[in-house]
Design a protein around this motif. Structure first.
Motif, PDB file in Angstrom:
ATOM      1  N   ASP A  57       0.837  -1.193   0.000  1.00 37.82           N
ATOM      2  CA  ASP A  57       0.000   0.000   0.000  1.00 37.82           C
ATOM      3  C   ASP A  57       0.875   1.246   0.000  1.00 37.82           C
ATOM      4  O   ASP A  57       1.718   1.434   0.860  1.00 37.82           O
ATOM      5  CB  ASP A  57      -0.920   0.000   1.228  1.00 37.82           C
ATOM      6  CG  ASP A  57      -1.955   1.098   1.165  1.00 37.82           C
ATOM      7  OD1 ASP A  57      -2.308   1.532   0.053  1.00 37.82           O
ATOM      8  OD2 ASP A  57      -2.415   1.527   2.237  1.00 37.82           O
ATOM      9  N   ARG A  63      -5.706   9.475  -0.746  1.00 39.71           N
ATOM     10  CA  ARG A  63      -7.013   8.915  -1.099  1.00 39.71           C
ATOM     11  C   ARG A  63      -8.031  10.043  -1.138  1.00 39.71           C
ATOM     12  O   ARG A  63      -7.900  11.037  -0.428  1.00 39.71           O
ATOM     13  CB  ARG A  63      -7.437   7.902  -0.039  1.00 39.71           C
ATOM     14  CG  ARG A  63      -6.614   6.649  -0.085  1.00 39.71           C
ATOM     15  CD  ARG A  63      -7.253   5.569   0.797  1.00 39.71           C
ATOM     16  NE  ARG A  63      -6.552   4.327   0.620  1.00 39.71           N
ATOM     17  CZ  ARG A  63      -5.463   3.984   1.297  1.00 39.71           C
ATOM     18  NH1 ARG A  63      -4.976   4.780   2.196  1.00 39.71           N
ATOM     19  NH2 ARG A  63      -4.872   2.831   1.069  1.00 39.71           N
ATOM     20  N   LEU A  66     -13.386  10.573   2.370  1.00 43.03           N
ATOM     21  CA  LEU A  66     -14.432   9.579   2.612  1.00 43.03           C
ATOM     22  C   LEU A  66     -15.762  10.307   2.759  1.00 43.03           C
ATOM     23  O   LEU A  66     -15.973  11.038   3.720  1.00 43.03           O
ATOM     24  CB  LEU A  66     -14.097   8.790   3.883  1.00 43.03           C
ATOM     25  CG  LEU A  66     -14.973   7.611   4.237  1.00 43.03           C
ATOM     26  CD1 LEU A  66     -14.903   6.546   3.148  1.00 43.03           C
ATOM     27  CD2 LEU A  66     -14.526   7.004   5.566  1.00 43.03           C
ATOM     28  N   ASN A  70     -20.268   6.852   1.716  1.00 40.32           N
ATOM     29  CA  ASN A  70     -19.283   5.768   1.715  1.00 40.32           C
ATOM     30  C   ASN A  70     -18.951   5.318   3.128  1.00 40.32           C
ATOM     31  O   ASN A  70     -18.731   4.131   3.371  1.00 40.32           O
ATOM     32  CB  ASN A  70     -18.016   6.177   0.975  1.00 40.32           C
ATOM     33  CG  ASN A  70     -18.186   6.118  -0.525  1.00 40.32           C
ATOM     34  OD1 ASN A  70     -19.224   5.698  -1.020  1.00 40.32           O
ATOM     35  ND2 ASN A  70     -17.174   6.542  -1.252  1.00 40.32           N
ATOM     36  N   ASN A  74     -19.481   1.495   3.953  1.00 46.52           N
ATOM     37  CA  ASN A  74     -18.338   0.728   4.473  1.00 46.52           C
ATOM     38  C   ASN A  74     -18.644   0.143   5.847  1.00 46.52           C
ATOM     39  O   ASN A  74     -18.235  -0.976   6.157  1.00 46.52           O
ATOM     40  CB  ASN A  74     -17.085   1.601   4.551  1.00 46.52           C
ATOM     41  CG  ASN A  74     -16.539   1.976   3.191  1.00 46.52           C
ATOM     42  OD1 ASN A  74     -16.913   1.401   2.177  1.00 46.52           O
ATOM     43  ND2 ASN A  74     -15.659   2.964   3.165  1.00 46.52           N
ATOM     44  N   GLU A  75     -19.361   0.896   6.652  1.00 44.32           N
ATOM     45  CA  GLU A  75     -19.678   0.408   7.997  1.00 44.32           C
ATOM     46  C   GLU A  75     -20.663  -0.753   7.943  1.00 44.32           C
ATOM     47  O   GLU A  75     -20.541  -1.718   8.706  1.00 44.32           O
ATOM     48  CB  GLU A  75     -20.222   1.540   8.862  1.00 44.32           C
ATOM     49  CG  GLU A  75     -20.187   1.232  10.335  1.00 44.32           C
ATOM     50  CD  GLU A  75     -18.790   0.912  10.849  1.00 44.32           C
ATOM     51  OE1 GLU A  75     -18.682  -0.016  11.680  1.00 44.32           O
ATOM     52  OE2 GLU A  75     -17.819   1.562  10.456  1.00 44.32           O
ATOM     53  N   ARG A  78     -18.510  -3.618   6.896  1.00 45.74           N
ATOM     54  CA  ARG A  78     -17.635  -4.060   7.989  1.00 45.74           C
ATOM     55  C   ARG A  78     -18.421  -4.850   9.040  1.00 45.74           C
ATOM     56  O   ARG A  78     -17.956  -5.879   9.514  1.00 45.74           O
ATOM     57  CB  ARG A  78     -16.930  -2.874   8.649  1.00 45.74           C
ATOM     58  CG  ARG A  78     -16.099  -3.358   9.832  1.00 45.74           C
ATOM     59  CD  ARG A  78     -15.207  -2.397  10.534  1.00 45.74           C
ATOM     60  NE  ARG A  78     -15.625  -1.039  10.647  1.00 45.74           N
ATOM     61  CZ  ARG A  78     -14.785  -0.067  10.996  1.00 45.74           C
ATOM     62  NH1 ARG A  78     -13.523  -0.323  11.236  1.00 45.74           N
ATOM     63  NH2 ARG A  78     -15.211   1.161  11.102  1.00 45.74           N
ATOM     64  N   LEU A  93     -10.414  -3.765   4.191  1.00 47.05           N
ATOM     65  CA  LEU A  93     -11.409  -2.742   3.881  1.00 47.05           C
ATOM     66  C   LEU A  93     -11.110  -1.469   4.668  1.00 47.05           C
ATOM     67  O   LEU A  93     -11.093  -0.371   4.108  1.00 47.05           O
ATOM     68  CB  LEU A  93     -12.824  -3.241   4.204  1.00 47.05           C
ATOM     69  CG  LEU A  93     -13.923  -2.166   4.145  1.00 47.05           C
ATOM     70  CD1 LEU A  93     -14.197  -1.747   2.708  1.00 47.05           C
ATOM     71  CD2 LEU A  93     -15.192  -2.664   4.811  1.00 47.05           C
ATOM     72  N   THR A  94     -10.866  -1.619   5.953  1.00 49.05           N
ATOM     73  CA  THR A  94     -10.604  -0.468   6.814  1.00 49.05           C
ATOM     74  C   THR A  94      -9.355   0.272   6.355  1.00 49.05           C
ATOM     75  O   THR A  94      -9.360   1.499   6.215  1.00 49.05           O
ATOM     76  CB  THR A  94     -10.452  -0.920   8.282  1.00 49.05           C
ATOM     77  OG1 THR A  94     -11.639  -1.593   8.675  1.00 49.05           O
ATOM     78  CG2 THR A  94     -10.229   0.262   9.194  1.00 49.05           C
ATOM     79  N   GLU A  96      -7.791   0.174   3.389  1.00 55.20           N
ATOM     80  CA  GLU A  96      -7.852   0.699   2.020  1.00 55.20           C
ATOM     81  C   GLU A  96      -8.828   1.857   1.879  1.00 55.20           C
ATOM     82  O   GLU A  96      -8.585   2.797   1.134  1.00 55.20           O
ATOM     83  CB  GLU A  96      -8.234  -0.420   1.054  1.00 55.20           C
ATOM     84  CG  GLU A  96      -8.055  -0.036  -0.385  1.00 55.20           C
ATOM     85  CD  GLU A  96      -8.229  -1.202  -1.335  1.00 55.20           C
ATOM     86  OE1 GLU A  96      -7.842  -1.041  -2.493  1.00 55.20           O
ATOM     87  OE2 GLU A  96      -8.749  -2.252  -0.924  1.00 55.20           O
ATOM     88  N   SER A  97      -9.926   1.823   2.615  1.00 55.55           N
ATOM     89  CA  SER A  97     -10.968   2.834   2.442  1.00 55.55           C
ATOM     90  C   SER A  97     -10.746   4.081   3.292  1.00 55.55           C
ATOM     91  O   SER A  97     -11.346   5.118   3.019  1.00 55.55           O
ATOM     92  CB  SER A  97     -12.333   2.241   2.791  1.00 55.55           C
ATOM     93  OG  SER A  97     -12.398   1.956   4.178  1.00 55.55           O
ATOM     94  N   GLN A  99     -11.602   4.076   6.401  1.00 55.93           N
ATOM     95  CA  GLN A  99     -12.658   3.974   7.409  1.00 55.93           C
ATOM     96  C   GLN A  99     -12.008   4.092   8.792  1.00 55.93           C
ATOM     97  O   GLN A  99     -10.923   3.565   9.006  1.00 55.93           O
ATOM     98  CB  GLN A  99     -13.351   2.608   7.254  1.00 55.93           C
ATOM     99  CG  GLN A  99     -14.634   2.449   8.011  1.00 55.93           C
ATOM    100  CD  GLN A  99     -15.813   3.117   7.318  1.00 55.93           C
ATOM    101  OE1 GLN A  99     -15.689   3.704   6.268  1.00 55.93           O
ATOM    102  NE2 GLN A  99     -16.971   3.026   7.933  1.00 55.93           N
TER     103      GLN A  99
END
Length: 166
Positions: A57, A63, A66, A70, A74-75, A78, A93-94, A96-97, A99
């Motif tokens: 990464d 990025r 957010l 989203n 995402n939540e 998750r 996910l956390t 990369e996003s 979050q």
């Protein structure tokens, strides 16, 4: 006599190598079967993938912010992943996003989605309840009318993540 001894030694050496290779192959198979039967092999593979992703990464590439939508999507994902024990997938996910590491409060999430829950629905992820609602909806012949996305333009991280009092 020396030639016969060398040939025997070479033959014995090849035989030993073949036996050792067979033993290593059998050991690999036995380890794989054991890990699969214990349900660990998939977790190990997922963990390795997560670690490789983390190592690759590129933190230097910013990025996009957010958005609030989203954040909520995402939540929901998750919560579903955690419920089904897909922890490594959730960690990717956390990461990369972007979050937040700490999950949003479920009641906050339900309020944002304008969802009211009974006690039995609280034992499963909200995504299951939403899916059940839409699958069992009888309005418009069972069809739900979806409008285009309403993602805000120029949303910033400061106005999308709820504070501690939310």
């Amino acid at each position: 006599m020396a030639e016969v001894y060398c040939m025997k030694l070479q033959t014995d050496s090849r035989l030993f190598t073949l036996v050792a290779m067979a033993t290593i192959t059998e050991l690999k198979c036995a380890v794989r079967e054991t890990l699969e039967s214990r349900g660990v092999l998939g977790q190990l593979k997922a963990r390795i993938r997560a670690e490789v992703f983390s190592a690759l990464d590129d933190q230097r590439e910013p990025r996009p912010p957010l958005s609030h939508e989203n954040l909520l999507i995402n939540e929901l994902i998750r919560e579903y992943l955690d419920f089904n024990k897909y922890r490594y997938t959730a960690s990717v996910l956390t990461a990369e996003s972007g979050q937040p590491e700490v999950p949003l409060d479920r009641q906050f999430l339900a309020n944002e989605l304008k969802v009211t829950e009974d006690t039995s629905s609280k034992s499963v992820p909200l995504l299951y309840g939403l899916l059940c609602h839409f699958m069992n909806s009888s309005d418009n012949g069972g069809k739900v009318f979806l409008r285009g996305g309403s993602l805000p333009v120029g949303a910033t991280a400061s106005n999308t993540v709820p504070g501690p009092d939310a």
